[in-house]
Design a protein around this motif. Structure first.
Motif, PDB file in Angstrom:
ATOM      1  N   ASN A 151       2.020  -7.399   4.145  1.00  0.00           N
ATOM      2  CA  ASN A 151       2.287  -8.097   5.306  1.00  0.00           C
ATOM      3  C   ASN A 151       2.455  -7.701   6.616  1.00  0.00           C
ATOM      4  OD1 ASN A 151       4.814  -7.251   4.832  1.00  0.00           O
ATOM      5  ND2 ASN A 151       6.130  -9.277   5.671  1.00  0.00           N
ATOM      6  N   ASP A 152       2.710  -5.973   6.234  1.00  0.00           N
ATOM      7  CA  ASP A 152       2.443  -5.332   7.750  1.00  0.00           C
ATOM      8  C   ASP A 152       1.203  -4.181   8.055  1.00  0.00           C
ATOM      9  OD1 ASP A 152       5.490  -5.437   9.126  1.00  0.00           O
ATOM     10  OD2 ASP A 152       6.160  -5.221   7.296  1.00  0.00           O
ATOM     11  N   ILE A 153       0.259  -5.047   7.077  1.00  0.00           N
ATOM     12  CA  ILE A 153      -1.041  -4.139   7.214  1.00  0.00           C
ATOM     13  C   ILE A 153      -2.211  -5.785   7.662  1.00  0.00           C
ATOM     14  CG2 ILE A 153      -2.936  -2.657   5.683  1.00  0.00           C
ATOM     15  CD1 ILE A 153      -0.769  -2.106   3.990  1.00  0.00           C
ATOM     16  N   ARG A 154      -2.762  -4.744   9.035  1.00  0.00           N
ATOM     17  CA  ARG A 154      -3.933  -5.426   8.900  1.00  0.00           C
ATOM     18  C   ARG A 154      -5.602  -4.807   8.260  1.00  0.00           C
ATOM     19  NH1 ARG A 154      -0.348  -6.346  13.070  1.00  0.00           N
ATOM     20  NH2 ARG A 154      -2.103  -4.922  14.233  1.00  0.00           N
ATOM     21  N   ALA A 188      -9.881 -12.552   0.033  1.00  0.00           N
ATOM     22  CA  ALA A 188      -8.930 -14.168   0.024  1.00  0.00           C
ATOM     23  C   ALA A 188      -7.423 -14.128   0.668  1.00  0.00           C
ATOM     24  CB  ALA A 188      -7.863 -12.707  -1.446  1.00  0.00           C
ATOM     25  N   ALA A 189      -7.747 -13.065   2.005  1.00  0.00           N
ATOM     26  CA  ALA A 189      -6.595 -13.489   2.951  1.00  0.00           C
ATOM     27  C   ALA A 189      -7.450 -14.616   4.272  1.00  0.00           C
ATOM     28  CB  ALA A 189      -6.660 -12.232   4.413  1.00  0.00           C
ATOM     29  N   LEU A 190      -8.907 -14.934   3.682  1.00  0.00           N
ATOM     30  CA  LEU A 190      -9.773 -15.724   5.139  1.00  0.00           C
ATOM     31  C   LEU A 190      -8.897 -16.929   4.441  1.00  0.00           C
ATOM     32  CD1 LEU A 190     -13.174 -14.586   4.586  1.00  0.00           C
ATOM     33  CD2 LEU A 190     -11.279 -14.258   6.806  1.00  0.00           C
ATOM     34  N   LEU A 204       0.704  -1.155  -0.044  1.00  0.00           N
ATOM     35  CA  LEU A 204       0.508   0.499   0.208  1.00  0.00           C
ATOM     36  C   LEU A 204       1.209   1.048  -0.178  1.00  0.00           C
ATOM     37  CD1 LEU A 204      -3.118   0.918   0.221  1.00  0.00           C
ATOM     38  CD2 LEU A 204      -2.431   1.097   2.867  1.00  0.00           C
ATOM     39  N   TYR A 205       0.863   2.166  -1.013  1.00  0.00           N
ATOM     40  CA  TYR A 205       1.194   3.257  -1.021  1.00  0.00           C
ATOM     41  C   TYR A 205       0.653   4.248  -0.403  1.00  0.00           C
ATOM     42  CZ  TYR A 205       4.672   0.368  -3.909  1.00  0.00           C
ATOM     43  OH  TYR A 205       5.487  -0.430  -4.042  1.00  0.00           O
ATOM     44  N   ASN A 239       3.491  -3.650  11.242  1.00  0.00           N
ATOM     45  CA  ASN A 239       3.597  -4.685  13.197  1.00  0.00           C
ATOM     46  C   ASN A 239       4.020  -3.274  14.704  1.00  0.00           C
ATOM     47  OD1 ASN A 239       1.642  -6.971  11.148  1.00  0.00           O
ATOM     48  ND2 ASN A 239       3.576  -7.481  10.877  1.00  0.00           N
ATOM     49  N   LYS A 240       5.284  -3.585  14.520  1.00  0.00           N
ATOM     50  CA  LYS A 240       5.993  -2.855  15.165  1.00  0.00           C
ATOM     51  C   LYS A 240       5.000  -1.832  15.924  1.00  0.00           C
ATOM     52  CE  LYS A 240      10.064  -4.796  14.228  1.00  0.00           C
ATOM     53  NZ  LYS A 240      11.322  -4.249  13.331  1.00  0.00           N
TER      54      LYS A 240
END
Length: 158
Positions: A104-107, A149-151, A84-85, A125-126
Protein backbone atom coordinates in the motif's frame (compact mmCIF):
# COMPACT_ATOMS: atom_id res chain seq x y z
CA UNK A 1 66.76 2.76 8.68
CA UNK A 2 66.25 5.01 5.64
CA UNK A 3 63.40 7.54 5.63
CA UNK A 4 61.81 5.93 2.56
CA UNK A 5 61.26 2.67 4.46
CA UNK A 6 59.13 4.50 7.06
CA UNK A 7 56.98 6.08 4.33
CA UNK A 8 56.48 2.68 2.64
CA UNK A 9 55.40 1.10 5.93
CA UNK A 10 52.84 3.87 6.52
CA UNK A 11 51.60 3.58 2.95
CA UNK A 12 51.01 -0.14 3.43
CA UNK A 13 48.81 0.65 6.41
CA UNK A 14 47.19 3.89 5.25
CA UNK A 15 46.45 2.72 1.69
CA UNK A 16 43.95 -0.04 2.57
CA UNK A 17 42.38 2.09 5.31
CA UNK A 18 41.92 4.96 2.84
CA UNK A 19 40.43 2.56 0.26
CA UNK A 20 37.89 1.16 2.77
CA UNK A 21 36.89 4.66 3.92
CA UNK A 22 36.39 5.83 0.32
CA UNK A 23 34.39 2.65 -0.45
CA UNK A 24 32.09 3.16 2.55
CA UNK A 25 31.75 6.90 1.87
CA UNK A 26 30.86 6.27 -1.78
CA UNK A 27 28.27 3.65 -0.84
CA UNK A 28 26.69 6.02 1.68
CA UNK A 29 26.68 8.88 -0.84
CA UNK A 30 24.91 6.67 -3.41
CA UNK A 31 22.36 5.67 -0.74
CA UNK A 32 21.64 9.34 -0.05
CA UNK A 33 21.43 10.36 -3.72
CA UNK A 34 19.31 7.39 -4.83
CA UNK A 35 16.74 7.82 -2.05
CA UNK A 36 17.57 4.55 -0.27
CA UNK A 37 18.56 6.46 2.86
CA UNK A 38 15.23 8.29 2.83
CA UNK A 39 13.32 5.01 2.52
CA UNK A 40 15.40 3.46 5.31
CA UNK A 41 14.02 6.04 7.72
CA UNK A 42 10.65 4.29 7.66
CA UNK A 43 11.03 0.90 5.97
CA UNK A 44 14.18 -0.68 7.44
CA UNK A 45 13.48 -4.28 8.33
CA UNK A 46 15.38 -7.37 9.24
CA UNK A 47 12.33 -9.48 8.37
CA UNK A 48 12.61 -12.06 5.63
CA UNK A 49 9.90 -12.52 3.00
CA UNK A 50 7.66 -15.53 3.53
CA UNK A 51 4.92 -17.35 1.67
CA UNK A 52 4.78 -17.27 -2.13
CA UNK A 53 7.90 -15.27 -3.05
CA UNK A 54 9.02 -14.08 -6.46
CA UNK A 55 12.58 -12.79 -6.68
CA UNK A 56 14.67 -10.89 -9.18
CA UNK A 57 18.30 -9.96 -9.02
CA UNK A 58 20.88 -9.19 -8.19
CA UNK A 59 22.72 -10.59 -11.20
CA UNK A 60 22.09 -9.07 -14.63
CA UNK A 61 19.50 -6.57 -13.42
CA UNK A 62 19.82 -2.81 -13.17
CA UNK A 63 17.70 -0.58 -10.97
CA UNK A 64 17.69 3.09 -11.96
CA UNK A 65 17.15 5.69 -9.25
CA UNK A 66 17.12 9.47 -9.01
CA UNK A 67 20.02 11.86 -9.74
CA UNK A 68 21.47 9.50 -12.36
CA UNK A 69 22.28 6.84 -9.78
CA UNK A 70 21.73 3.20 -10.55
CA UNK A 71 22.42 -0.19 -9.06
CA UNK A 72 23.87 -2.64 -11.57
CA UNK A 73 23.75 -6.30 -10.45
CA UNK A 74 23.75 -5.48 -6.73
CA UNK A 75 20.05 -5.28 -5.71
CA UNK A 76 17.87 -8.27 -4.90
CA UNK A 77 14.12 -7.67 -4.93
CA UNK A 78 11.61 -10.11 -3.51
CA UNK A 79 7.85 -9.72 -3.94
CA UNK A 80 5.85 -11.44 -1.20
CA UNK A 81 2.13 -11.24 -0.44
CA UNK A 82 2.68 -8.51 2.19
CA UNK A 83 5.47 -6.32 0.82
CA UNK A 84 8.35 -5.71 -1.55
CA UNK A 85 11.71 -6.55 0.01
CA UNK A 86 14.90 -4.88 -1.22
CA UNK A 87 18.48 -5.62 -0.25
CA UNK A 88 21.92 -5.05 -1.71
CA UNK A 89 24.92 -7.38 -1.73
CA UNK A 90 26.89 -7.27 1.55
CA UNK A 91 29.91 -5.61 -0.09
CA UNK A 92 27.73 -2.57 -0.88
CA UNK A 93 25.60 -2.64 2.29
CA UNK A 94 27.05 0.54 3.90
CA UNK A 95 24.14 3.00 3.95
CA UNK A 96 21.81 0.38 2.44
CA UNK A 97 19.96 -1.54 5.16
CA UNK A 98 17.44 -4.14 3.91
CA UNK A 99 14.02 -2.62 3.24
CA UNK A 100 10.49 -3.98 3.56
CA UNK A 101 7.96 -1.75 1.81
CA UNK A 102 4.26 -2.71 2.14
CA UNK A 103 2.31 -2.82 -1.11
CA UNK A 104 0.00 0.00 0.00
CA UNK A 105 3.10 2.27 0.00
CA UNK A 106 4.02 1.37 -3.60
CA UNK A 107 2.66 2.62 -6.89
CA UNK A 108 3.67 0.80 -10.07
CA UNK A 109 3.48 2.61 -13.41
CA UNK A 110 4.69 1.47 -16.84
CA UNK A 111 7.04 4.02 -18.44
CA UNK A 112 8.80 4.37 -21.76
CA UNK A 113 12.53 5.28 -21.68
CA UNK A 114 13.62 5.76 -25.24
CA UNK A 115 12.87 2.43 -26.90
CA UNK A 116 12.79 0.53 -23.61
CA UNK A 117 9.58 -0.31 -21.78
CA UNK A 118 10.16 -0.14 -18.02
CA UNK A 119 8.25 -0.10 -14.73
CA UNK A 120 8.53 2.84 -12.35
CA UNK A 121 8.09 1.94 -8.71
CA UNK A 122 7.14 4.93 -6.57
CA UNK A 123 8.19 3.77 -3.12
CA UNK A 124 6.76 5.30 0.03
CA UNK A 125 3.66 7.49 0.01
CA UNK A 126 5.53 10.19 1.97
CA UNK A 127 9.02 9.59 0.57
CA UNK A 128 8.07 9.26 -3.13
CA UNK A 129 11.36 7.67 -4.18
CA UNK A 130 11.18 6.27 -7.70
CA UNK A 131 13.13 3.23 -8.86
CA UNK A 132 12.86 2.14 -12.50
CA UNK A 133 13.28 -1.51 -13.43
CA UNK A 134 13.18 -3.45 -16.68
CA UNK A 135 10.03 -5.25 -17.78
CA UNK A 136 11.94 -8.53 -17.48
CA UNK A 137 12.62 -7.80 -13.80
CA UNK A 138 9.01 -6.65 -13.29
CA UNK A 139 7.69 -9.90 -14.82
CA UNK A 140 9.95 -11.97 -12.56
CA UNK A 141 8.46 -10.12 -9.57
CA UNK A 142 4.91 -10.54 -10.86
CA UNK A 143 4.26 -6.79 -11.01
CA UNK A 144 2.13 -6.79 -14.21
CA UNK A 145 -0.26 -9.29 -12.57
CA UNK A 146 -0.31 -7.23 -9.37
CA UNK A 147 -1.15 -4.09 -11.41
CA UNK A 148 -3.96 -5.88 -13.23
CA UNK A 149 -5.39 -7.13 -9.92
CA UNK A 150 -5.33 -3.58 -8.53
CA UNK A 151 -7.61 -2.26 -11.29
CA UNK A 152 -11.16 -1.37 -10.21
CA UNK A 153 -13.46 -4.37 -10.48
CA UNK A 154 -10.62 -6.88 -10.60
CA UNK A 155 -10.67 -9.80 -8.18
CA UNK A 156 -8.23 -9.51 -5.26
CA UNK A 157 -4.85 -11.23 -5.68
CA UNK A 158 -4.65 -14.79 -4.37
Amino acid sequence: MPVGADISRYALIAGPIFFVLVWIGTSMLIAALSGWHRLAGRFTSGAKPCGDIRTAGPWFHTVYARYATHYNSVIRMAAAHDALYLSVLPLFRAGHPPLRIPWNDIRVVPVQRGLRQMMALSLGNKECVTFRISMRMARKLGLPERMAAALPGAPPPA
